[in-house]
Scaffold this motif. Structure first.
Motif, short mmCIF file in Angstrom:
data_model
loop_
_atom_site.label_atom_id
_atom_site.label_comp_id
_atom_site.label_asym_id
_atom_site.label_seq_id
_atom_site.Cartn_x
_atom_site.Cartn_y
_atom_site.Cartn_z
N TYR A 68 32.86 -130.30 -26.26
CA TYR A 68 32.21 -128.24 -26.93
C TYR A 68 32.21 -128.10 -25.28
N ILE A 69 33.17 -126.79 -24.84
CA ILE A 69 33.15 -126.42 -23.52
C ILE A 69 32.40 -124.95 -23.33
N PRO A 70 30.30 -125.14 -22.66
CA PRO A 70 29.71 -124.79 -22.60
C PRO A 70 30.48 -122.90 -21.45
N HIS A 107 39.25 -123.34 -27.39
CA HIS A 107 38.71 -121.76 -27.65
C HIS A 107 39.96 -120.93 -26.85
N SER A 108 40.38 -121.36 -25.50
CA SER A 108 41.97 -120.50 -25.20
C SER A 108 42.95 -121.54 -24.38
N ASP A 109 43.81 -121.10 -23.98
CA ASP A 109 44.40 -121.63 -22.93
C ASP A 109 43.98 -121.80 -22.26
N VAL A 110 43.56 -121.15 -21.78
CA VAL A 110 43.09 -120.24 -19.89
C VAL A 110 41.77 -121.52 -20.41
N SER A 111 40.90 -121.94 -21.32
CA SER A 111 39.81 -123.01 -21.00
C SER A 111 40.91 -124.53 -20.53
N ALA A 112 41.64 -125.11 -21.18
CA ALA A 112 42.40 -125.80 -20.67
C ALA A 112 42.75 -125.33 -19.15
N ALA A 113 43.55 -124.71 -19.38
CA ALA A 113 43.99 -124.69 -17.91
C ALA A 113 43.35 -125.08 -16.58
N LEU A 114 41.75 -124.18 -17.12
CA LEU A 114 41.07 -124.66 -15.80
C LEU A 114 40.69 -126.20 -15.11
N PHE A 115 40.79 -127.13 -15.95
CA PHE A 115 40.27 -128.32 -16.04
C PHE A 115 41.77 -129.44 -15.27
N ASN A 116 41.30 -130.08 -14.43
CA ASN A 116 42.35 -131.22 -13.71
C ASN A 116 41.88 -131.78 -14.86
N LYS A 117 42.90 -133.02 -15.41
CA LYS A 117 43.44 -134.26 -16.09
C LYS A 117 43.01 -133.71 -17.32
N VAL A 118 42.52 -132.73 -17.88
CA VAL A 118 42.31 -132.68 -19.18
C VAL A 118 43.54 -132.95 -20.45
N HIS A 119 42.45 -134.07 -21.09
CA HIS A 119 43.42 -133.86 -22.76
C HIS A 119 41.85 -133.08 -23.75
N LEU A 220 33.50 -121.35 -47.75
CA LEU A 220 33.13 -122.75 -47.22
C LEU A 220 33.52 -122.35 -45.66
N LEU A 221 32.31 -122.98 -45.15
CA LEU A 221 32.62 -122.80 -43.50
C LEU A 221 33.12 -124.61 -42.66
N LEU A 222 34.18 -124.22 -42.29
CA LEU A 222 34.42 -124.98 -41.05
C LEU A 222 34.40 -124.80 -39.70
N PRO A 223 33.34 -125.20 -38.90
CA PRO A 223 33.65 -125.00 -37.73
C PRO A 223 33.49 -125.92 -36.35
N VAL A 224 35.12 -125.95 -35.94
CA VAL A 224 35.65 -127.44 -35.66
C VAL A 224 34.99 -127.27 -33.58
N GLY A 225 34.29 -126.75 -33.85
CA GLY A 225 34.29 -126.79 -32.33
C GLY A 225 32.86 -125.66 -31.66
N GLY A 226 31.96 -125.61 -32.68
CA GLY A 226 30.97 -125.03 -32.49
C GLY A 226 29.80 -125.83 -31.06
N ALA A 227 28.68 -125.25 -30.94
CA ALA A 227 27.71 -126.08 -30.21
C ALA A 227 26.30 -125.69 -31.12
N PHE A 228 26.79 -126.98 -32.30
CA PHE A 228 25.88 -126.96 -33.00
C PHE A 228 25.05 -128.11 -33.24
N HIS A 229 23.33 -127.75 -33.49
CA HIS A 229 22.41 -128.54 -32.44
C HIS A 229 21.81 -128.75 -31.21
N SER A 230 22.23 -126.97 -31.27
CA SER A 230 21.52 -127.32 -30.04
C SER A 230 20.95 -125.62 -29.92
N PRO A 231 20.07 -125.09 -27.94
CA PRO A 231 19.48 -124.01 -28.70
C PRO A 231 20.54 -122.36 -28.96
N LEU A 232 21.72 -122.73 -28.51
CA LEU A 232 22.55 -121.41 -28.42
C LEU A 232 22.42 -121.33 -30.89
N MET A 233 22.17 -122.12 -31.39
CA MET A 233 21.99 -121.56 -32.86
C MET A 233 20.19 -121.40 -33.15
#
Length: 284
Positions: A68-70, A107-119, A220-233
């Protein structure tokens, strides 16, 4: 939660609130060391930095697994007085010079583009597994917006519809949602809603509401990248707590194992309390 080479790092604290690190697992060896960050709060970013610099002091270049990317929601700014927090977060991660940064659905192409050596790890297998577990011959997919449709519709070959959100861009609140796609097939169908981030649950709520109005049997719900089990919930936890407290729980016929403490429970009140707690607590 943070792990180093598969071992959870216990984040103890001194009385003033600063971190106290003890029992750090061995590092180095034939394989590159791995730091795993399962986001619970931004406070953990400092701990990730300390652990990474500890690795560097021991001439070890670690990889970072961060599913998960904060700050992923803040991938653009609309006004001059807004902070581009995702950009600054990525700069902080890049400054630690990881061998590789692995994320799950950025979440978006912007997120991936901002990190170095990202997979970017694809969530397709997760979606495929969910479809298999549902095991319904009457299943249809729903993607809450065009972006999620583009990212996930190739994962499984099933009929699908997608949403067009009505969002208040000042507050980020979802005001409503319209349906598009193969909507004529919705009546009587089981629907699997797939999206990436779930914080307050507004997208899923409006999606399920609109799908029910269109005649869907269940959603039925399937979030594939959510901040589950965290204070954001916490907002979702408050709503769940009200629903659970209004529900009568009977003593189970067999013990129930719950992910909040990985213990067996037979007391109905304890089970209720743990169901509420698990939304913001770590999985054990």
């Amino acid at each position: 939660m943070i792990k180093l080479n598969g071992v959870e790092i216990k984040l103890d604290k001194y009385p003033d609130g600063t971190f106290l690190f003890k029992d750090i697992p061995p590092i180095g060896g034939w394989c590159r060391d791995n730091i795993e960050w399962f986001f619970e709060s931004m406070e953990e970013l400092t701990a990730v930095e300390y652990i990474t610099r500890y690795c560097w002091d021991h001439r070890v270049v670690p990889n970072l697994y961060m599913p998960y990317i904060p700050d992923a929601r803040m991938d653009r700014v609309k006004h001059e007085n807004e902070l581009f927090t995702l950009k600054y977060f990525a700069q902080t991660i890049n400054s630690l010079h990881f061998g590789k940064v692995e994320v799950l659905d950025p979440h978006s192409d912007v997120s991936a583009a901002l990190f170095n050596k990202v997979h970017v790890e694809s969530p397709n297998r997760m979606i495929e597994d969910a479809v298999k577990k549902i095991a319904s011959n009457n299943l249809m997919m729903f993607y809450p917006d065009a972006g999620s449709m583009k990212r996930y519709s190739s994962a499984v070959h099933l009929p699908y519809a997608f949403g067009i959100k009505n969002r208040d861009w000042e507050t980020g609140e979802i005001k409503g949602l319209n349906l598009s796609g193969e909507i004529d097939q919705l009546p009587g169908k089981d629907i699997l809603i797939v999206d990436d981030i779930c914080s307050r649950g507004g997208t899923f709520y409006h999606s399920a509401k609109k799908l029910k109005e269109a005649g869907a049997k269940r959603a039925l719900l399937l979030p594939v990248g959510g901040a589950f089990h965290s204070p954001l919930m916490q907002p979702a936890k408050d709503e769940l707590q009200a629903a659970i407290e209004a529900t009568t729980f009977n003593t189970p016929k067999c013990a129930v194992y719950q992910n909040v403490d990985a213990q067996a429970h037979t007391d109905a009140e304890e089970i209720k309390a743990n169901l509420i707690a698990q939304l913001t607590a770590s999985v054990r």
